[in-house]
Design a protein around this motif. Sequence first.
Motif, PDB file in Angstrom:
ATOM      1  N   MET A   1     -55.092  25.190  -5.864  1.00  0.00           N
ATOM      2  CA  MET A   1     -54.991  23.720  -5.837  1.00  0.00           C
ATOM      3  C   MET A   1     -54.334  23.211  -7.113  1.00  0.00           C
ATOM      4  SD  MET A   1     -58.390  22.268  -3.967  1.00  0.00           S
ATOM      5  CE  MET A   1     -59.627  23.433  -4.518  1.00  0.00           C
ATOM      6  N   ALA A   2     -54.588  23.882  -8.229  1.00  0.00           N
ATOM      7  CA  ALA A   2     -53.944  23.482  -9.488  1.00  0.00           C
ATOM      8  C   ALA A   2     -52.434  23.664  -9.391  1.00  0.00           C
ATOM      9  CB  ALA A   2     -54.517  24.288 -10.651  1.00  0.00           C
ATOM     10  N   HIS A   3     -52.000  24.759  -8.765  1.00  0.00           N
ATOM     11  CA  HIS A   3     -50.559  24.980  -8.587  1.00  0.00           C
ATOM     12  C   HIS A   3     -49.968  23.922  -7.660  1.00  0.00           C
ATOM     13  CE1 HIS A   3     -50.425  28.639 -10.852  1.00  0.00           C
ATOM     14  NE2 HIS A   3     -51.322  29.231 -10.087  1.00  0.00           N
ATOM     15  N   ALA A   4     -50.710  23.567  -6.619  1.00  0.00           N
ATOM     16  CA  ALA A   4     -50.236  22.516  -5.707  1.00  0.00           C
ATOM     17  C   ALA A   4     -50.140  21.181  -6.440  1.00  0.00           C
ATOM     18  CB  ALA A   4     -51.161  22.409  -4.495  1.00  0.00           C
ATOM     19  N   MET A   5     -51.103  20.897  -7.308  1.00  0.00           N
ATOM     20  CA  MET A   5     -51.066  19.643  -8.075  1.00  0.00           C
ATOM     21  C   MET A   5     -49.878  19.616  -9.038  1.00  0.00           C
ATOM     22  SD  MET A   5     -53.182  17.459  -7.070  1.00  0.00           S
ATOM     23  CE  MET A   5     -52.898  16.310  -8.385  1.00  0.00           C
ATOM     24  N   GLU A   6     -49.573  20.747  -9.663  1.00  0.00           N
ATOM     25  CA  GLU A   6     -48.406  20.811 -10.544  1.00  0.00           C
ATOM     26  C   GLU A   6     -47.138  20.519  -9.747  1.00  0.00           C
ATOM     27  OE1 GLU A   6     -48.387  24.641 -12.418  1.00  0.00           O
ATOM     28  OE2 GLU A   6     -50.298  24.290 -13.418  1.00  0.00           O
ATOM     29  N   TRP A   7     -47.060  21.076  -8.546  1.00  0.00           N
ATOM     30  CA  TRP A   7     -45.895  20.850  -7.686  1.00  0.00           C
ATOM     31  C   TRP A   7     -45.822  19.367  -7.307  1.00  0.00           C
ATOM     32  CZ3 TRP A   7     -45.027  19.320  -2.592  1.00  0.00           C
ATOM     33  CH2 TRP A   7     -43.762  19.602  -2.098  1.00  0.00           C
ATOM     34  N   LEU A   8     -46.961  18.763  -6.947  1.00  0.00           N
ATOM     35  CA  LEU A   8     -46.981  17.344  -6.576  1.00  0.00           C
ATOM     36  C   LEU A   8     -46.684  16.437  -7.761  1.00  0.00           C
ATOM     37  CD1 LEU A   8     -50.085  17.319  -4.220  1.00  0.00           C
ATOM     38  CD2 LEU A   8     -47.709  16.938  -3.554  1.00  0.00           C
ATOM     39  N   ASP A   9     -47.123  16.840  -8.958  1.00  0.00           N
ATOM     40  CA  ASP A   9     -46.889  16.030 -10.161  1.00  0.00           C
ATOM     41  C   ASP A   9     -45.409  15.826 -10.438  1.00  0.00           C
ATOM     42  OD1 ASP A   9     -49.530  15.499 -10.681  1.00  0.00           O
ATOM     43  OD2 ASP A   9     -49.758  17.111 -12.151  1.00  0.00           O
ATOM     44  N   ARG A  10     -44.601  16.831 -10.130  1.00  0.00           N
ATOM     45  CA  ARG A  10     -43.151  16.663 -10.314  1.00  0.00           C
ATOM     46  C   ARG A  10     -42.643  15.499  -9.487  1.00  0.00           C
ATOM     47  NH1 ARG A  10     -40.709  22.319  -8.886  1.00  0.00           N
ATOM     48  NH2 ARG A  10     -39.743  20.860  -7.474  1.00  0.00           N
ATOM     49  N   TYR A  11     -43.117  15.387  -8.255  1.00  0.00           N
ATOM     50  CA  TYR A  11     -42.669  14.312  -7.386  1.00  0.00           C
ATOM     51  C   TYR A  11     -43.317  12.992  -7.751  1.00  0.00           C
ATOM     52  CZ  TYR A  11     -40.346  17.959  -4.956  1.00  0.00           C
ATOM     53  OH  TYR A  11     -39.523  19.007  -4.674  1.00  0.00           O
ATOM     54  N   GLN A  12     -44.534  13.026  -8.253  1.00  0.00           N
ATOM     55  CA  GLN A  12     -45.172  11.804  -8.717  1.00  0.00           C
ATOM     56  C   GLN A  12     -44.359  11.213  -9.865  1.00  0.00           C
ATOM     57  OE1 GLN A  12     -49.054  12.206 -10.428  1.00  0.00           O
ATOM     58  NE2 GLN A  12     -49.335  10.014 -10.609  1.00  0.00           N
ATOM     59  N   HIS A  13     -43.915  12.063 -10.796  1.00  0.00           N
ATOM     60  CA  HIS A  13     -43.095  11.594 -11.914  1.00  0.00           C
ATOM     61  C   HIS A  13     -41.803  10.971 -11.391  1.00  0.00           C
ATOM     62  CE1 HIS A  13     -41.224  11.425 -15.838  1.00  0.00           C
ATOM     63  NE2 HIS A  13     -40.197  12.082 -15.354  1.00  0.00           N
TER      64      HIS A  13
ATOM     65  N   THR B   1     -51.567  27.127   0.867  1.00  0.00           N
ATOM     66  CA  THR B   1     -52.496  26.152   0.280  1.00  0.00           C
ATOM     67  C   THR B   1     -52.466  24.838   1.046  1.00  0.00           C
ATOM     68  OG1 THR B   1     -52.240  27.135  -1.914  1.00  0.00           O
ATOM     69  CG2 THR B   1     -53.083  24.878  -1.823  1.00  0.00           C
ATOM     70  N   PHE B   2     -51.262  24.307   1.270  1.00  0.00           N
ATOM     71  CA  PHE B   2     -51.165  23.032   1.977  1.00  0.00           C
ATOM     72  C   PHE B   2     -51.611  23.157   3.429  1.00  0.00           C
ATOM     73  CE2 PHE B   2     -48.107  21.782  -1.452  1.00  0.00           C
ATOM     74  CZ  PHE B   2     -48.872  20.744  -1.938  1.00  0.00           C
ATOM     75  N   ALA B   3     -51.323  24.278   4.080  1.00  0.00           N
ATOM     76  CA  ALA B   3     -51.771  24.480   5.462  1.00  0.00           C
ATOM     77  C   ALA B   3     -53.295  24.535   5.521  1.00  0.00           C
ATOM     78  CB  ALA B   3     -51.166  25.756   6.038  1.00  0.00           C
ATOM     79  N   ALA B   4     -53.902  25.198   4.557  1.00  0.00           N
ATOM     80  CA  ALA B   4     -55.368  25.281   4.528  1.00  0.00           C
ATOM     81  C   ALA B   4     -55.983  23.914   4.265  1.00  0.00           C
ATOM     82  CB  ALA B   4     -55.819  26.283   3.468  1.00  0.00           C
TER      83      ALA B   4
ATOM     84  N   MET C   1     -39.522  25.253 -16.704  1.00  0.00           N
ATOM     85  CA  MET C   1     -39.869  24.877 -15.351  1.00  0.00           C
ATOM     86  C   MET C   1     -40.739  25.972 -14.748  1.00  0.00           C
ATOM     87  SD  MET C   1     -37.473  24.192 -12.065  1.00  0.00           S
ATOM     88  CE  MET C   1     -37.444  22.441 -11.936  1.00  0.00           C
ATOM     89  N   VAL C   2     -41.777  25.549 -14.037  1.00  0.00           N
ATOM     90  CA  VAL C   2     -42.698  26.489 -13.428  1.00  0.00           C
ATOM     91  C   VAL C   2     -42.116  26.963 -12.111  1.00  0.00           C
ATOM     92  CG1 VAL C   2     -45.020  26.749 -12.518  1.00  0.00           C
ATOM     93  CG2 VAL C   2     -44.634  25.291 -14.495  1.00  0.00           C
ATOM     94  N   LYS C   3     -42.200  28.251 -11.866  1.00  0.00           N
ATOM     95  CA  LYS C   3     -41.707  28.818 -10.617  1.00  0.00           C
ATOM     96  C   LYS C   3     -42.872  28.874  -9.636  1.00  0.00           C
ATOM     97  CE  LYS C   3     -38.866  31.219  -7.982  1.00  0.00           C
ATOM     98  NZ  LYS C   3     -38.252  30.484  -6.959  1.00  0.00           N
ATOM     99  N   TYR C   4     -42.703  28.250  -8.488  1.00  0.00           N
ATOM    100  CA  TYR C   4     -43.750  28.197  -7.491  1.00  0.00           C
ATOM    101  C   TYR C   4     -43.412  29.145  -6.351  1.00  0.00           C
ATOM    102  CZ  TYR C   4     -44.960  23.933  -9.924  1.00  0.00           C
ATOM    103  OH  TYR C   4     -45.295  23.031 -10.889  1.00  0.00           O
ATOM    104  N   SER C   5     -44.412  29.830  -5.855  1.00  0.00           N
ATOM    105  CA  SER C   5     -44.238  30.685  -4.692  1.00  0.00           C
ATOM    106  C   SER C   5     -44.323  29.808  -3.453  1.00  0.00           C
ATOM    107  CB  SER C   5     -45.326  31.759  -4.667  1.00  0.00           C
ATOM    108  OG  SER C   5     -45.343  32.388  -3.413  1.00  0.00           O
ATOM    109  N   ASP C   6     -43.241  29.777  -2.694  1.00  0.00           N
ATOM    110  CA  ASP C   6     -43.223  28.944  -1.495  1.00  0.00           C
ATOM    111  C   ASP C   6     -44.312  29.362  -0.516  1.00  0.00           C
ATOM    112  OD1 ASP C   6     -41.119  27.450  -2.441  1.00  0.00           O
ATOM    113  OD2 ASP C   6     -39.594  28.609  -1.389  1.00  0.00           O
TER     114      ASP C   6
END
Length: 160
Positions: A83-95, A12-15, A1-6
């Motif tokens: 953005m790639a890290h944000a996409m990885e985070w979103l992909d978990r929820y897409q799955h 990223t999302f705010a920007a 599992m990838v560890k994401y920095s909150d």
Amino acid sequence: MVKYSDEALDRTFAALADPTRRALLARLEPNAEEGMPVSALAEPFTMSLPAILKHLKVLSDAGLITRSKSGRTVTCRLNAEPMAHAMEWLDRYQHFWTERLDRLVALVEEDALLEGGTLLEDDPCPQTRTSRRSQVLPSSGVSKPHPKRSMPPGPIPKKS
């Protein structure tokens, strides 16, 4: 599992939440060796250069762009890694949601087949042959007519 920095994801999302900042990013070439000068980047926008610079600071703080200065010219380059890290985070929820929606589709299709009587007809349990919808929402299948109006539509007649 990838560890994401909150904090990094929040930045990223705010920007990316602001349409002006997304438009600025869209003007930058993804694999450009050299950056785009800020003056050229700001050209199509109707806002002042200081306002553009504030947006660029937010993008820079989020790591979405890198800025470099050569003499008096400041150039910006796209850095798509956040953005790639944000996409990885979103992909978990897409799955997660894809799996859930696939299960929902299967249930709806099963329900439609059950209503048509083509599935499970020789099932010994009669409850599996009836529609879940008919168990939840019994309907008489007859609509009631609208009541007649006491007066024709239009302005109310004045009393004499």
